[in-house]
Design an enzyme around this catalytic site. Structure first.
Site, PDB file in Angstrom:
ATOM      1  N   GLU A  58      -1.469  -8.830   4.783  1.00 49.92           N
ATOM      2  CA  GLU A  58      -1.424  -9.021   6.249  1.00 49.92           C
ATOM      3  C   GLU A  58      -2.815  -8.900   6.883  1.00 49.92           C
ATOM      4  O   GLU A  58      -3.004  -9.295   8.024  1.00 49.92           O
ATOM      5  CB  GLU A  58      -0.442  -8.018   6.874  1.00 49.92           C
ATOM      6  CG  GLU A  58      -0.955  -6.598   7.078  1.00 49.92           C
ATOM      7  CD  GLU A  58      -0.927  -5.713   5.823  1.00 49.92           C
ATOM      8  OE1 GLU A  58      -0.784  -6.262   4.708  1.00 49.92           O
ATOM      9  OE2 GLU A  58      -1.078  -4.480   5.964  1.00 49.92           O
ATOM     10  N   HIS A  98      -3.589  -5.612   0.849  1.00 53.00           N
ATOM     11  CA  HIS A  98      -2.920  -5.905   2.122  1.00 53.00           C
ATOM     12  C   HIS A  98      -2.968  -7.395   2.443  1.00 53.00           C
ATOM     13  O   HIS A  98      -3.942  -7.857   3.039  1.00 53.00           O
ATOM     14  CB  HIS A  98      -3.629  -5.168   3.256  1.00 53.00           C
ATOM     15  CG  HIS A  98      -3.438  -3.691   3.264  1.00 53.00           C
ATOM     16  ND1 HIS A  98      -2.436  -3.076   3.953  1.00 53.00           N
ATOM     17  CD2 HIS A  98      -4.128  -2.701   2.662  1.00 53.00           C
ATOM     18  CE1 HIS A  98      -2.516  -1.759   3.794  1.00 53.00           C
ATOM     19  NE2 HIS A  98      -3.538  -1.504   3.006  1.00 53.00           N
ATOM     20  N   CYS A 145       0.843  -1.201   0.000  1.00 52.34           N
ATOM     21  CA  CYS A 145       0.000   0.000   0.000  1.00 52.34           C
ATOM     22  C   CYS A 145       0.879   1.253   0.000  1.00 52.34           C
ATOM     23  O   CYS A 145       1.564   1.519  -0.973  1.00 52.34           O
ATOM     24  CB  CYS A 145      -0.959  -0.058   1.192  1.00 52.34           C
ATOM     25  SG  CYS A 145      -2.360   1.067   1.048  1.00 52.34           S
TER      26      CYS A 145
END
EC number: 6.3.5.3
Lengths: 736, 229
Positions: B205, B203, B86
């Site tokens: 994660e 993302h 990002c």
């Protein structure tokens, strides 16, 4: 210095009798700086002068309450040495004048209230009310407010996990932006604002002070008129990047042992923060305003004290150069301004110096504690008649359902929450769109459930019942995800309290809320009051927004809204009388906004909540949704629309009620459960144990919602439901 | 595997990616403050998401000039794997470690939602546990993810397997209807020439644990651990 004339006094929003009191307290005429300080400290916004008498009646205690109203935010104990810190606050007037910055700084302000107490913010919520969608300003206000909330919250890196958005013409000239923050703290590392230790340094840190937002608190305490747009310069400008630094700097500083007391500078800036800290500690402060970090030259004492520049904090440090050096090093790391601006004294007075001269000398307690408290006259509103279902026209239920799921209040708010980062911090288990948001406590298996609720049309129809309903609905939404309701924060938005009928709304709504809080063991731990929400004499719907927080011991044991399987049983918990008065069906289909609102039976509400929580905890529930706006059929449709593969439902309505009343009545205390056949007997047995009505009303499956011989495809409902807001805001629905 | 996460003022996904890394690595990554100038020996450097320096001026522009980035660049040039997520992707394009730019989303709004991505190269340290054409679900949360690079350069990148992920439908169909931000050719992530540096807008994660709604993202961290262990 300007002379204090009756005009100057009036410009400061000070009533003649209040000025008399000022003369008594001062023993002389105040100068302009002093008058300005009185005006913000005694504004409705800061002093709660109209509502104080009634707020005191709210239940605020429970064994799990660590800190109730009166501090920056409320605090509850969630076990394992951890505490949840939360509050909701309005930023209505600024958001109407300048929607982006008004909403953004609303988020900033409520975040500061929470991290000031030592908590890391873990979730934001917001409750928004806009005017009629057809009003020329509404679209612009929606776009600006949503962008402002997102712009601030996304940057600070706190997830915005949910909220509610309604539309009604009464908010045309007076939108409501109520922002809520929930934070996590260690129970033994909570910070308060009471100053202590004569001679201790008073330290300013954060952003510099500029000329923005002067008189924001006074503006927020006045009615709007056609000149309100000229007040734009009183709206503050937010800087979320600095706020993010401030959060990290504060938490880093709080992990050391140098802070005695700390307070953010919110409404009325340096004035209210310094007075509050001194008053709570029973001390005085001497401040040298020349040391205040300033953004521009030539600011007067008046401007420095009344500025509402954002992202600023005030604290009292432990004595000695080591404490100061430690604190300064942390602020240097985060590139924030840091200045010792004063010292605590035993005088009980606020003494301000500028360019070496005393420019204000005020007694603290008389000003902070003796702010006016009014017992304003009030009249209880007349009771409205109960609307009989037979007197309400019946539209084909399938048609009616399609209209309802696409009406502005029920239409999907995806367009809004997809502009909010709702996943940052990596603990959002229940995303926006559910009954309550679910945020895991980092590194544990616990979670907090969060919801915001109020049904303003009920409160208008009957403030007492409406107040009870707002609290009960929050209780229900938390229970619907399996969480134990713990406490609420309230944000009381009303019109002009000087009108007896508005004051009557306030008094009755608070009475209703208080009763519900008491019977549901759901105390109020923090709150905010926003009055004078009127434009040219027209008041908003009374809107006492409730922010509820609940605890889930095992986050894996929660329930969500979407249907999971075809062929499960649909079980309705609670009793259905078919109450159509003040319902959305009545408003959207019959175009009537009348009738008594549905009554809340608190003892039944409590039993139903206990039952649902137990069923979820025992793993007997596949899906769960509370029944609220729009009634039973809307709740079932929402479960279907949210499901993967758009699982429909076939319902069997009883013959004892008119079909539209059964489908769309808004009887309270109800939940819809999806239960597998294997578990059905246990669920019904458990309901009997809890003395709560539970009835199988149909089965999941098929592509349609069908009832009473009528059917509507789930995909059609979903398109209508998802389509309204993007279409209204002038955008195509985005692909998935 | 030894990993570090760079922390800028305004980073806000640093903790999230550290949690995901730890779950795959079994040990905590090193957190490195932006003012540091030296990095120890590492296998992986992560430049996390957020709003470094408030994203004032231009996303990632200020962070690209912070002291630590000189060192990140030096390490990257020596082959240390670098992952930019990002805002981290924006920073990597600003430093020149990755080609192209990230412009404002075509609807001019911040967008936070789950998207589907097609794995366009399963032959790198970041994706070796995937199969070419796998469809994964990651969330996006950005206002400036509209990837662009000169067409000629892009053709070369495509030829060299530098397109990492493309936005697609649940079934892997890459079309404009599934392009959330207007990115060129639905590009969600790209590699450098050597495929040692990856930048992506989504993302991984954030969906690296079933409780949060999915664990597709974990596969990327598991791949890295397997490759760099």
């Amino acid at each position: 210095m300007s002379k204090i004339t009756p005009e100057v006094i009036a410009q400061h929003g000070i009533k003649p009798d209040e000025y008399k009191k000022i003369l008594e307290i001062m023993g002389r005429e105040p100068n302009l700086t002093e008058l300005g300080i009185f005006s913000v400290m005694w504004s409705e916004h800061c002093s709660y002068k109209s509502s104080k008498k009634w707020l005191k009646t709210l239940p605020t205690k429970a064994p799990w309450v660590i800190c109730g109203p009166g501090e920056n935010a409320g605090i509850i104990d969630i076990g394992d040495g951890q505490a949840i810190v939360f509050k909701m606050e309005s930023h209505n007037h600024p958001s109407f004048i300048e929607p982006y910055q008004g909403a953004a700084t609303g988020v900033g302000g409520i975040l500061r209230d929470v991290f000031t107490m030592g908590a890391r913010p873990i979730a934001n919520m917001n409750a928004l009310r806009f005017g009629d969608p057809s009003h020329p300003k509404t679209r612009h206000l929606v776009a600006g407010v949503v962008a402002g909330i997102g712009g601030y919250g996304n940057c600070v890196g706190v997830p915005t996990v949910g909220g509610e958005t309604n539309f009604h013409p009464s908010y045309n000239g007076n939108i409501l932006v109520n922002a809520m923050t929930v934070g996590l703290a260690d129970k033994d590392r909570i910070f308060y604002s009471a100053a202590a230790g004569i001679g201790n340094p008073v330290v300013y840190f954060g952003s510099k002070t500029g000329r923005d937002g002067i008189h924001g608190a006074t503006m927020a305490s006045a009615e709007f008129d056609e000149k309100s747009e000229e007040k734009r310069p009183t709206v503050q400008v937010g800087d979320p990047f600095t706020e993010k630094l401030l959060i990290e700097a504060c938490l880093e500083l709080m992990a050391t042992d140098v802070i005695v007391a700390i307070q953010d500078m919110g409404a009325a800036g340096l004035t209210s923060s310094s007075f509050e800290m001194a008053s709570k500690g029973g001390l005085g402060i001497e401040m040298d305003l020349d040391s205040v970090p300033m953004r521009e030259e030539g600011m007067s004492a008046y401007e420095i004290m009344l500025s509402e520049s954002q992202e600023r904090m005030l604290m009292v440090l432990k004595p000695g150069p080591e404490a100061e050096a430690k604190a300064k090093a942390i602020m240097d790391k985060w590139e924030l301004d840091f200045a010792v601006v004063g010292v605590l004294t035993d005088s009980g007075r606020m003494v301000l110096k500028r360019h070496g001269e005393v420019v204000a000398d005020l007694p603290i307690d008389p000003l902070a504690l003796a702010s006016p408290e009014y017992d304003r006259p009030w009249t209880a509103p007349a009771k409205r008649p109960v609307v009989e279902a037979k007197d309400v026209p019946q539209l084909c239920v399938a048609e009616a359902l399609k209209i309802l799921v696409a009406c502005p209040d029920l239409a999907s708010k995806r367009w809004i929450y997809s502009q909010y980062d709702h996943m940052v911090m990596g603990d959002t288990v229940g995303r926006p769109g559910g009954d309550a948001a679910l945020v895991r406590i980092h590194g544990t298996t616990k979670a907090v459930a969060i919801t915001t609720d109020v049904t303003p049309r009920y409160v208008l129809a009957d403030p007492y019942e409406g107040g009870r309903q707002a609290v009960a609905e929050a209780y229900r939404n938390l229970s619907a995800v399996g969480a134990l309701p713990m406490a609420i924060t309230d944000n009381l938005n009303f019109g002009n309290p000087e009108k007896p009928e508005i004051m009557g709304q306030i008094v009755e709504a608070i009475r209703g809320m208080g009763q519900a809080c008491k019977e549901l063991d759901f105390p109020v731990v923090s709150g905010n009051v926003s009055l004078y929400n009127e434009t040219q004499g027209n008041a908003i719907l009374p809107t006492p927004a409730v922010g509820g927080v609940g605890l889930l011991e095992d986050v894996a044991k929660s329930a969500t809204v979407p249907f999971k399987n075809a062929g499960s049983s649909i079980v309705l918990i609670g009793e259905t009388k078919g109450w159509l008065g003040s319902s959305l069906y009545l408003r959207e289909i019959a175009k009537r906004e009348d009738g008594a609102p549905p009554p809340v039976a608190l003892h039944r509400e409590r039993r139903a909540g206990e039952l649902v929580r137990q069923l979820i905890g025992d793993g007997l529930v596949l899906a769960c949704h509370d029944v609220s706006d729009g009634g039973l059929l809307v709740a079932v449709a929402e479960m279907a629309m949210a499901s993967e593969g758009r699982i429909g439902a076939v319902l069997e309505a009883p013959h004892t009620l008119p079909l539209h009343a059964w489908c769309f009545g808004e009887d309270q205390g109800r939940y819809v459960l999806e239960v597998s056949d294997n578990d059905l007997a246990s669920v019904l047995e458990e309901a009997v144990e809890h003395d709560t009505a539970a009835r199988v009303i149909g089965k999941t499956g098929g592509p349609v919602i069908s009832v009473g011989g009528r059917a509507v495809p789930v995909f059609e409902l979903a398109e209508a439901n998802e389509g309204w807001l993007p279409a209204y805001m002038g955008e195509e629905m985005s692909g998935h | 595997m030894k990993a570090a996460v760079i922390v800028f003022p305004g980073s806000n996904c640093d903790r999230d990616v550290a949690v995901a890394l730890e779950a795959s690595m079994g040990s905590k990554p090193l957190m490195v403050w932006h003012r540091d100038t030296v990095l120890p020996d590492l296998d992986l450097i992560v430049v996390p998401g957020g709003f470094s320096y408030g994203d004032y001026l231009r996303c990632g522009a200020m962070a690209a000039h912070s002291p630590i980035m000189r060192e990140v660049k030096a390490k990257a040039e020596k082959g240390t794997r670098v992952l930019g997520i990002c805002n981290g992707f924006q920073i990597l394009t600003e430093t020149g470690l990755l080609p192209g730019v990230l412009m404002r989303n075509r609807n001019l709004k911040f967008i936070c939602k789950d998207v589907f991505l097609r794995v366009e190269n399963a032959d790198t340290d970041f994706t070796r546990k995937h199969t070419l054409g796998d469809v994964v679900r990651y969330p996006i949360a950005h206002a400036e993810g509209n990837y662009f690079v000169e067409p000629e350069a892009f053709r070369a990148m495509e030829g060299n397997g530098q397109v990492a992920f493309r936005y697609c439908s649940k079934t892997g169909d890459v079309s404009d209807a599934h392009n959330p931000n207007g990115a060129l050719s639905n590009v969600a992530g790209i590699y450098n020439e050597a495929k040692t540096v990856l930048g992506l807008m989504p993302h991984p994660e954030r969906l690296a644990e079933d409780l949060l709604g999915g664990s597709d993202g974990k596969t990327m961290f598991d791949s890295l651990v397997e490759a760099l262990r």
